[in-house]
Write an enzyme that holds these catalytic residues in place. Structure first.
Site, PDB file in Angstrom:
ATOM      1  N   CYS A  43      -3.509  -3.925 -11.106  1.00  0.00           N
ATOM      2  CA  CYS A  43      -4.634  -3.640 -10.219  1.00  0.00           C
ATOM      3  C   CYS A  43      -5.961  -3.843 -10.930  1.00  0.00           C
ATOM      4  O   CYS A  43      -6.967  -4.088 -10.291  1.00  0.00           O
ATOM      5  CB  CYS A  43      -4.545  -2.226  -9.660  1.00  0.00           C
ATOM      6  SG  CYS A  43      -3.327  -1.197 -10.435  1.00  0.00           S
TER       7      CYS A  43
ATOM      8  N   THR B 125       3.509   5.757  -5.886  1.00  0.00           N
ATOM      9  CA  THR B 125       2.202   6.253  -5.455  1.00  0.00           C
ATOM     10  C   THR B 125       2.350   7.433  -4.500  1.00  0.00           C
ATOM     11  O   THR B 125       1.675   8.459  -4.656  1.00  0.00           O
ATOM     12  CB  THR B 125       1.414   5.116  -4.773  1.00  0.00           C
ATOM     13  OG1 THR B 125       1.328   4.024  -5.692  1.00  0.00           O
ATOM     14  CG2 THR B 125       0.023   5.569  -4.371  1.00  0.00           C
TER      15      THR B 125
HETATM   16  C1  LIG Z   1       3.196   4.593 -14.097  1.00  0.00           C
HETATM   17  C2  LIG Z   1       3.156   4.152 -12.684  1.00  0.00           C
HETATM   18  N1  LIG Z   1       2.981   5.052 -11.707  1.00  0.00           N
HETATM   19  C3  LIG Z   1       2.953   4.705 -10.413  1.00  0.00           C
HETATM   20  C4  LIG Z   1       3.084   3.392 -10.028  1.00  0.00           C
HETATM   21  C5  LIG Z   1       3.022   3.072  -8.574  1.00  0.00           C
HETATM   22  O1  LIG Z   1       4.298   2.870  -8.037  1.00  0.00           O
HETATM   23  P1  LIG Z   1       4.471   2.139  -6.649  1.00  0.00           P
HETATM   24  O2  LIG Z   1       4.099   0.711  -6.869  1.00  0.00           O
HETATM   25  O3  LIG Z   1       5.921   2.284  -6.304  1.00  0.00           O
HETATM   26  O4  LIG Z   1       3.607   2.827  -5.653  1.00  0.00           O
HETATM   27  C6  LIG Z   1       3.252   2.403 -11.021  1.00  0.00           C
HETATM   28  C7  LIG Z   1       3.382   0.968 -10.724  1.00  0.00           C
HETATM   29  O5  LIG Z   1       2.730   0.327  -9.962  1.00  0.00           O
HETATM   30  C8  LIG Z   1       3.288   2.797 -12.367  1.00  0.00           C
HETATM   31  O6  LIG Z   1       3.440   1.897 -13.343  1.00  0.00           O
END
Ligand SMILES: Cc1ncc(COP(=O)(O)O)c(C=O)c1O
Lengths: 395, 138
Positions: free
Chosen positions: A328, A70
């Site tokens: 989510c 994120t």
């Molecule tokens: C494609 C994708 N992008 C971003 C994220 C976010 O990553 P993080 O949980 O490390 O913030 C996720 C998973 O939650 C994801 O599947």
């Protein structure tokens, strides 16, 4: 317990935990300090940076540690726009992304849109692919960045990234790819892909949560979004998450080493699971690509006449963990934006379940799942007025 | 989001599932757009609901509220059933997560729609009963 939700997160690998522990105990020093013990911590960070760089064929100075996928997505987009505005003054920037992105990109774009940034959401086809021609046609003189994910978290679509990135390169537009679902599972080579920035996250491949990285190609105009200390060569402030970074390094090393063995093994499991469900349970359909351009662990199935959450609950009560779309959006009332972007109707989107396989899964998990899944679907269908209506129209 | 034990019990072991062949009234509410469809069957003799059943497409809360509301109406008089609110259904289930409150509204409306169907078929007027809304803006 039957864990089939590896796209949500993966279990921390024992070897990774072992590598991390000393940095939460005796090696607690601040890597920016000058004394000997701290320099040892610093060198552990350097080591992890090499591991990440090697895994994606980047240079070590192109790897910046962040708090995860994120933050990497946020930084890449917001930092690119900041650099664009610094150069172009009042010209409002334009972003191109796709309708099937993860919220980590999509909601950043929506947020910026409310602040006056222009955004184009490219459509995807029925399997989730973005076409290079559509991308080319969307580029404008003020396009600052294109953000298209390498692999989709819900339906597993692996984009023809090299072809997409080639379009932007010839037009001088920066390209970010969210590779959170890809790294550690399929070979990822930033040179071969031709992208300028790439986001990755450790907890999707056996590493800890809350740590990730952004690859920034040398010479990319990207400003920091976190101001403060001089960490990460002045581009991402804040005392480093040392244990997390060490864990990321250990996990990415293991996962990429194992790709030659795990990729074919998990792909075969995926195909067996998909075929078994489609053959055993009537009125089911596979969502996402039927070709090989699909993540090895992703199975996404719509079960007609039933609603995804109720099926998930049933599976949960029987000791099986799966997911509806992204973690989510289960709990929310909206159907998955990804499935809607693929053109599914509400009924198909509401009845979709994602099973995501990982290193912990074996062949034995397939009959174990079917033993739970088949009766659960049957039971929910006997509850369903839609199934009644369907049977009546057939009579 | 966490379901109460009561909700999980009514979800895993729903009461009164199925159709009533000679139902006095049938009410269907909701649509696929909002993800929940409830169909309630009532068997009415004189002034009393002697049997009730349901079929539901929807989430765990949708199944549980349908199951609970059919339990609640059985053996009651029509005027007693008219006083059963969605809050009463929620309370009987030891509560619902806020995002699922609309399921209890749907359960109340499904019963009222079945009563409406009965009153239309039988020509009996039921005090305070409104025609069902054709669609749901959830
Ligand atoms: C494609 C994708 N992008 C971003 C994220 C976010 O990553 P993080 O949980 O490390 O913030 C996720 C998973 O939650 C994801 O599947």
């Amino acid at each position: 317990m039957l864990y089939l939700d590896n796209a949500a997160t993966t279990p921390l690998r024992t070897e990774v935990l072992e590598a991390m522990l000393p940095y939460m105990k005796e090696n607690f020093y601040n890597p920016s300090s000058v004394y000997g013990p701290a320099r040892k911590v610093r060198s552990a960070l350097d080591d992890a940076r090499v591991a990440v760089a090697n895994a994606i064929n980047a240079k070590t100075e192109e790897i910046f540690f962040t708090s995860g996928g994120t933050e990497s997505d946020n930084w890449a987009i917001k930092g690119t726009l900041a650099a664009f505005s610094a150069k172009n003054g009042d010209t409002p920037p334009h972003i191109i992304t796709s309708a099937a992105e993860h919220h980590g990109v999509l909601y950043v774009c929506k947020h910026l849109e409310r602040k006056g940034v222009e955004v184009t959401y490219l459509p995807v086809d029925g399997e989730g692919f973005v076409s290079p021609e559509t991308l080319e046609a969307a580029i404008k003189p003020n396009t600052a960045i294109v953000s298209i994910m390498l692999a989709n978290n819900e339906v597993g679509t692996v984009q023809p990234m090299a072809r997409l990135a080639e379009v932007t390169r010839s037009r001088g537009v920066l390209f970010l790819t969210d590779a959170v679902q890809a790294v550690g599972h399929i070979p990822v080579d930033v040179e071969g892909l031709g992208v300028d920035m790439l986001a990755l996250s450790a907890h999707k491949f056996g590493g800890p949560k809350g740590i990730g990285a952004l690859y920034v190609k040398k010479g990319t105009a990207l400003l920091p979004v976190l101001q403060g200390g001089a960490q990460e060569r002045n581009r991402r402030a804040g005392t480093e998450n040392v244990a997390g970074i060490v864990g990321l390094g250990a996990a990415i090393r293991l996962a990429t080493e194992e790709i030659p063995r795990e990729l074919p093994r998990i792909t075969a499991l995926r195909d067996t699971l998909t075929d078994t469900i489609l053959k055993t349970i009537p009125h089911t359909r596979l969502n996402g690509p039927k070709s090989h351009d699909r993540l090895p662990g992703n199975v996404n199935i719509s079960f007609r006449f039933i609603e995804g959450e109720s099926l998930l609950l049933h599976l949960d009560m029987m000791g099986c963990c799966a997911s509806t779309g992204s973690a989510c959006s289960s709990g929310a009332l909206e159907p998955s934006h990804v499935l809607m972007a693929l053109g599914l109707d509400h009924a198909q989107a509401n009845g979709a379940i994602r099973f995501s396989l990982g290193g912990n899964n074996t062949e034995a998990d397939i009959p174990a799942l079917m033993q739970i899944l088949t009766p659960a679907v049957q039971k929910l269908r006997t509850l369903s007025p839609l199934y009644d209506d369907f049977l009546k129209t057939k009579e | 989001m966490e379901y109460s034990e009561k909700v999980m019990d009514h979800f895993m072991n729903p009461r009164n599932v199925g159709e009533i062949e000679d139902a006095s009234g049938i009410g269907t509410v909701g649509n696929e757009q909002c993800g929940d469809i409830m169909r309630v069957f009532l068997k009415i003799e004189g002034d009393v609901i002697i049997d009730a059943s349901f079929k539901t497409f929807g989430c765990g809360a949708a199944v549980a509220t349908s199951s609970m509301v059919t339990e609640m109406v059985k053996g009651k008089t029509i005027s007693e059933v008219m006083t059963i609110t969605n809050e009463a259904v929620m309370k009987a289930l030891d509560g619902l997560p806020a995002v699922k409150a609309h399921c209890s509204v749907l359960a109340e409306e499904a019963v009222q729609a079945a009563l409406w169907d009965y009153s239309q078929e039988s020509g009996i007027t039921i005090e305070g009963l409104m025609p069902p809304k054709s669609d749901h803006g959830h």
